[in-house]
Design a protein around this motif. Structure first.
Motif, mmCIF file in Angstrom:
data_model
loop_
_atom_site.group_PDB
_atom_site.id
_atom_site.type_symbol
_atom_site.label_atom_id
_atom_site.label_comp_id
_atom_site.label_asym_id
_atom_site.label_seq_id
_atom_site.Cartn_x
_atom_site.Cartn_y
_atom_site.Cartn_z
ATOM 1 N N SER A 111 0.834 -1.200 0.000
ATOM 2 C CA SER A 111 0.000 0.000 0.000
ATOM 3 C C SER A 111 0.869 1.251 0.000
ATOM 4 O O SER A 111 2.083 1.189 0.221
ATOM 5 N N LEU A 112 0.242 2.392 -0.226
ATOM 6 C CA LEU A 112 0.976 3.654 -0.247
ATOM 7 C C LEU A 112 1.712 3.891 1.063
ATOM 8 O O LEU A 112 2.904 4.195 1.071
ATOM 9 N N PHE A 113 1.026 3.753 2.181
ATOM 10 C CA PHE A 113 1.603 4.132 3.467
ATOM 11 C C PHE A 113 2.535 3.087 4.081
ATOM 12 O O PHE A 113 3.433 3.428 4.823
ATOM 13 N N VAL A 150 7.095 7.405 3.619
ATOM 14 C CA VAL A 150 7.752 8.053 4.758
ATOM 15 C C VAL A 150 8.936 8.896 4.278
ATOM 16 O O VAL A 150 9.122 10.026 4.727
ATOM 17 N N ALA A 151 9.721 8.372 3.326
ATOM 18 C CA ALA A 151 10.854 9.137 2.799
ATOM 19 C C ALA A 151 10.369 10.374 2.066
ATOM 20 O O ALA A 151 11.057 11.394 2.024
ATOM 21 N N ARG A 152 9.187 10.301 1.496
ATOM 22 C CA ARG A 152 8.626 11.429 0.747
ATOM 23 C C ARG A 152 8.068 12.501 1.671
ATOM 24 O O ARG A 152 8.132 13.689 1.356
ATOM 25 N N THR A 153 7.511 12.108 2.805
ATOM 26 C CA THR A 153 6.787 13.060 3.652
ATOM 27 C C THR A 153 7.452 13.357 4.991
ATOM 28 O O THR A 153 7.048 14.282 5.679
ATOM 29 N N PHE A 191 6.772 19.364 -1.238
ATOM 30 C CA PHE A 191 5.637 18.461 -1.409
ATOM 31 C C PHE A 191 4.741 18.563 -0.192
ATOM 32 O O PHE A 191 5.213 18.442 0.943
ATOM 33 N N GLN A 192 3.463 18.798 -0.411
ATOM 34 C CA GLN A 192 2.475 18.852 0.656
ATOM 35 C C GLN A 192 1.484 17.715 0.448
ATOM 36 O O GLN A 192 0.760 17.716 -0.553
ATOM 37 N N PRO A 193 1.463 16.713 1.350
ATOM 38 C CA PRO A 193 0.500 15.626 1.191
ATOM 39 C C PRO A 193 -0.923 16.176 1.038
ATOM 40 O O PRO A 193 -1.326 17.098 1.734
ATOM 41 N N GLY A 194 -1.645 15.618 0.115
ATOM 42 C CA GLY A 194 -3.006 16.060 -0.157
ATOM 43 C C GLY A 194 -3.097 17.174 -1.184
ATOM 44 O O GLY A 194 -4.146 17.430 -1.750
#
Length: 142
Positions: A14-16, A38-41, A88-91
């Motif tokens: 999954s994504l998370f 996690v590395a992305r956010t 990058f902002q999640p959402g």
């Protein structure tokens, strides 16, 4: 002559909770690189992200375009050091890119340097591809 460069990613889970591996197919100069949400956010912890890859592409493309603009104006640079910060902002997605460049260009004044940097910011191919994202610039002649 057009050039096509390729990379691919294999993602599992999954994504998370999942993870992936990016492979640089065209050059093979970089080893496979792990990617995770996690590395992305959060913290990179030895893994990359799409935004880091975009930052690498943008800083190198900008440097090439800027060098060419300066050279065509009769002021080839002695050295350019360029960084790109991709936010990058999640959402929301990628919300901005900031390019920072310092350069040593014999015979050029600060105003001409900044104007040429703005030209490169707008016209480098990666900037053109990312037109939907606000791109800002800090340029300094050293």
């Amino acid at each position: 002559m057009a050039a096509t460069r390729s990379a691919h990613t294999v993602w599992e889970g999954s994504l998370f909770k999942g993870s992936g591996v990016v492979t640089f197919d065209s050059s093979g100069v970089l080893a496979e690189q792990p990617v995770t949400w996690v590395a992305r956010t959060e913290e990179a912890n030895g893994r990359t992200s799409p935004e880091e890859l975009i930052a690498a592409a943008h800083s190198s493309c900008f440097s090439m375009a800027f060098s060419n603009i300066l050279d065509k104006a009769g002021n080839p640079p002695a050295k350019l050091t360029t960084s790109a910060d991709v936010t990058f902002q999640p959402g929301e997605g990628i919300t901005g890119i900031h390019i920072t460049v310092e350069g040593s260009v014999p015979g050029m004044d600060e105003a001409a340097f900044v104007a040429a940097a703005e030209d490169a910011k707008v016209n480098c191919p990666v900037s053109q591809a990312l037109k939907a994202v606000p791109i800002t610039l800090s340029a300094k002649l050293v």
